[in-house]
Every structure is written in structure tokens, then in C-alpha cells.
Motif scaffolding. Structure first.
Motif, short mmCIF file in Angstrom:
data_model
loop_
_atom_site.label_atom_id
_atom_site.label_comp_id
_atom_site.label_asym_id
_atom_site.label_seq_id
_atom_site.Cartn_x
_atom_site.Cartn_y
_atom_site.Cartn_z
N ALA A 92 12.63 -18.24 14.67
CA ALA A 92 11.70 -18.64 15.71
C ALA A 92 12.23 -18.11 17.05
N PRO A 93 11.35 -17.71 17.97
CA PRO A 93 11.81 -17.04 19.19
C PRO A 93 12.91 -17.78 19.96
N SER A 117 8.60 -12.98 21.52
CA SER A 117 7.59 -13.44 22.47
C SER A 117 8.26 -14.34 23.49
N GLY A 118 7.57 -14.52 24.63
CA GLY A 118 8.09 -15.42 25.67
C GLY A 118 8.54 -14.64 26.89
N GLU A 119 7.82 -14.82 28.00
CA GLU A 119 8.15 -14.09 29.22
C GLU A 119 9.53 -14.47 29.74
N GLY A 199 8.37 -25.82 23.55
CA GLY A 199 9.52 -24.96 23.82
C GLY A 199 9.86 -23.98 22.72
N ALA A 200 8.98 -23.82 21.72
CA ALA A 200 9.30 -22.96 20.59
C ALA A 200 9.33 -21.49 20.95
N GLY A 201 8.64 -21.10 22.02
CA GLY A 201 8.62 -19.69 22.40
C GLY A 201 7.41 -19.35 23.24
N GLY A 202 7.19 -18.06 23.40
CA GLY A 202 6.09 -17.60 24.23
C GLY A 202 4.73 -17.97 23.68
N SER A 203 4.64 -18.11 22.38
CA SER A 203 3.35 -18.45 21.77
C SER A 203 2.90 -19.84 22.20
N THR A 204 3.78 -20.82 22.11
CA THR A 204 3.40 -22.18 22.47
C THR A 204 3.25 -22.34 23.98
#
Length: 367
Positions: A92-93, A117-119, A199-204
Motif C-alpha cells: 500500500a502506498p 500515488s499521493g502528492e 491516510g492510506a495514500g493518494g487514492s484515499t
């Protein structure tokens, strides 16, 4: 600025009807020009010297926060097209970021390439000098949308993934199933919902921004009031959804479709209110021991062959002139047709912490 485009008609895709479909694993028609250049579907992916050196290197290590199933399809297609093997490390990111930063600090980064993913995550990796610039083939470079290239090739947007929702059609009847985001907060779905923690990554982060900006805080509070089960990653939510442990949940379309291809009884919705799009960033590591294989892989991923593969599982390509994404025989709306909601990198960074704090407060989540 974020593009908010008029709503489109809802479309539901029944998973069981698609289980016989293939997302495709061909890397395209491979040719070597008279001068030895690697040419795939009419595009020069690598010059003769780079391709020869890449074949001599023979393999590469690919760290990714993408779906394990979809990334394996990518790796297999690339190997078929080039003869270069790919070892995948998938997390996971947020967990992948922890591993990358730990290895960087020890001077032992094991990746040749990173896709995440995730800026905030990609900005941190760039600040930590995790990447080096990659030279694109002129054929590839001129075909990309300008927004796909960052810092003159330090890293790239390899595609836009879309976060919608899906339901288990063995748990939720198609006659009463939700078609739009507004449907999910109806009382009859209480106890059947899931969601991935912010907080899982850019997707969430992208999903939360879309939900707050488009659906509204009241909607998110109503969703939280239904006591959804909270997951640490979209992969774990998709697994639980496929097993019927929950009935409905927000999930990236490509992740859900990969599960459909594996036989999961999922129906994917394209709701009238739209869905959140988020980039998957791609970069060659500054510590790579296989720079030529990495360069070939990046060029292939951004070529028409690599981008068509991404589009075939529901991702939006960054290579111009390609058809809209598809899920089986079903085409998704065009990127500028109202379904896709995007934020710029800066907008995402500006809203990241406020959105995460508000989400945690609304859901009573302490991590």
C-alpha cells in the motif's frame, strides 16, 4: 484548477458478466528497426544502444503501490514485449513510502523504479533525491499530455486511476443496488458499508477531497453514521467486498475490475456525481543498477502499448490520441466529459492535512 464537469448518466457494470473478458497482456507488435532501435506499435521505445544494454542488464526491480494483479499484467506484457524480466514489490502506498525512506536512509534502496500515488509521498521522495531524470524517446515525449512530465523528467504521471464504488451482487440485490453516491447513505445500507482510512495514500486523499468538495461534509458525516468497516488499503477492502464480508464500498475501478477478472461477483458503478481521479507517479531511482532497463520500462509504460494496457482496466491514459478507458466491453466516459474530478498537485497538497484531520474526526478514527 479542478475540473468539475456536468454529470453523466449512471452506468453499472455487472461483474459476473465480465469474468470471461481479459484486460489484455500483449505489449504490442514488436519490431527492431534496421538500426536496432526497439519499435513497438510504430513508436521508438528505445534506441539500439539503450535496448542492447537493457537486455544485457536482463531484469529490474519495480516497487509499486498499485494493484498487485494489474501490475503483474503490466510486468508480463513488458517482458513479452522486450525480454526483460520484472520483479515486483507491492505494498500500500503509505507502507511502500515507509520502506523506501528506510532503505534510502540506509543507502540500500532496492528499487530500480517506483510507482506510487499521493502528492505528499512523491514530493517527499523527490526532496529526498530518490529519483534521477529519465530520457524519453522523442516519439513518447511528444505524445504525452504536458501534465504527465514533472521537473523535466525527474518523474512522471503514468496514468490517472479513478475511485468509484462497487457492490457485491451476491449480497446486494441488483434491483435495490445503489447507482449513485447519494444512494449509499440510505438507511437500508447501514451495516453493509466499508471505506479505506484517509491516510492510506493518494487514492484515499483524492477520494476524500472529492467527497467533501462534491458530495459535501453532510454526506460524509451521514456515511460515517452508518458505521462502515474501516480498512487499511483498497486491496483489503476489495478482498472483503469480494468475499461478501461487506456489501458496498468505495474502490478504485481498476482494483475492482482486476477482482472481477479473478471471478469476484462485483458490480462497478459510474455514478452521476462523478468519481475521484488521482495520478500514479513513476520515477527511476537515483540508485538504480539497471538504468537502461529502467529507461526502457518507463518509455514502454508511457508508450501507446503501455497506455492502452492501462486503459483496458479502467485507467485514464496520459498518452494522447488513445481511446477512453474500458472495463470489458464497457467504455468509461471521456476524461473531459463530466465523470472525472481532478485536483492539481498543489490543490492536493494544500488540502491534504485539513481533509485528513476532518475525516478522522468525522469517523472517530485514531489509526
Amino acid at each position: 484548477m479542478k475540473r468539475i464537469i456536468p454529470a453523466v448518466a449512471a452506468l453499472a457494470i455487472v461483474g459476473l458478466a465480465l469474468t470471461g473478458c481479459s484486460a489484455g497482456s500483449s505489449g504490442g507488435s514488436v519490431q527492431t528497426a534496421d538500426n536496432g532501435d526497439l519499435v513497438i506499435d510504430g513508436e521508438v521505445v528505445a534506441t539500439a544502444d539503450v535496448y542492447k544494454a537493457a537486455k544485457d542488464e536482463g531484469s529490474l526491480v519495480f516497487y509499486t503501490g498499485g494493484s498487485e494483479t494489474s501490475e503483474q499484467q503490466v510486468a508480463d506484457a513488458f517482458t513479452d514485449a522486450t525480454g526483460i524480466d520484472v520483479e515486483i514489490v507491492r505494498l500500500a502506498p503509505n507502507k511502500l513510502q515507509e520502506r523506501i525512506l528506510s532503505e534510502l536512509s540506509a543507502g540500500q534502496l532496492g528499487a530500480d523504479l517506483i510507482r506510487i500515488s499521493g502528492e505528499d509521498l512523491i514530493a517527499q521522495l523527490a526532496d529526498q533525491k530518490a529519483f534521477q531524470k529519465t530520457e524519453l524517446s522523442p516519439d513518447i515525449s511528444k505524445a504525452l499530455i504536458p501534465e504527465a512530465i514533472y521537473d523535466d523528467g525527474l518523474y512522471f504521471n503514468s496514468f490517472d486511476r479513478v475511485y468509484s464504488f462497487a457492490y457485491n451482487n451476491q449480497v446486494v440485490s441488483s434491483d435495490t443496488a445503489p447507482k449513485n453516491w447519494a444512494d449509499l447513505i440510505k438507511p437500508e445500507y447501514a451495516g453493509k458499508l466499508g471505506i479505506v482510512q484517509v491516510g492510506a495514500g493518494g487514492s484515499t486523499a483524492a477520494l476524500t477531497r472529492f467527497q467533501l468538495d462534491t458530495l459535501g461534509q453532510d454526506w460524509l458525516e451521514s456515511y460515517a453514521a452508518a458505521k462502515p468497516r474501516i480498512f487499511d488499503s483498497s486491496a483489503s477492502l476489495t478482498d472483503a467486498l469480494s468475499r461478501g464480508e461487506i456489501g458496498i464500498g468505495p474502490v478504485p475501478i481498476a482494483t475492482a475490475y482486476s477482482a472481477v477478472l479473478d471471478g469476484a461477483p462485483l458490480t462497478i458503478a459510474t455514478p452521476e456525481e462523478g468519481a475521484a481521479a488521482y495520478p500514479f507517479y513513476l520515477g527511476e531511482t537515483s540508485s538504480t543498477k539497471r538504468p537502461n532497463a529502467s529507461t526502457v520500462f518507463i518509455n514502454w509504460l508511457l508508450s501507446s502499448a503501455g497506455q492502452e494496457l492501462a486503459a483496458s482496466i479502467g485507467d485514464y491514459p496520459v498518452h494522447t490520441g488513445l481511446p477512453n478507458p474500458t472495463i470489458g466491453d464497457i467504455g468509461l466516459p471521456a476524461a473531459d466529459d463530466g465523470f472525472v474530478h481532478r485536483a492539481t498537485l498543489q490543490e492536493s497538497l494544500d488540502n491534504l492535512q485539513p481533509d485528513a484531520s476532518l475525516w478522522s474526526q468525522i469517523f472517530g478514527y485514531t489509526g
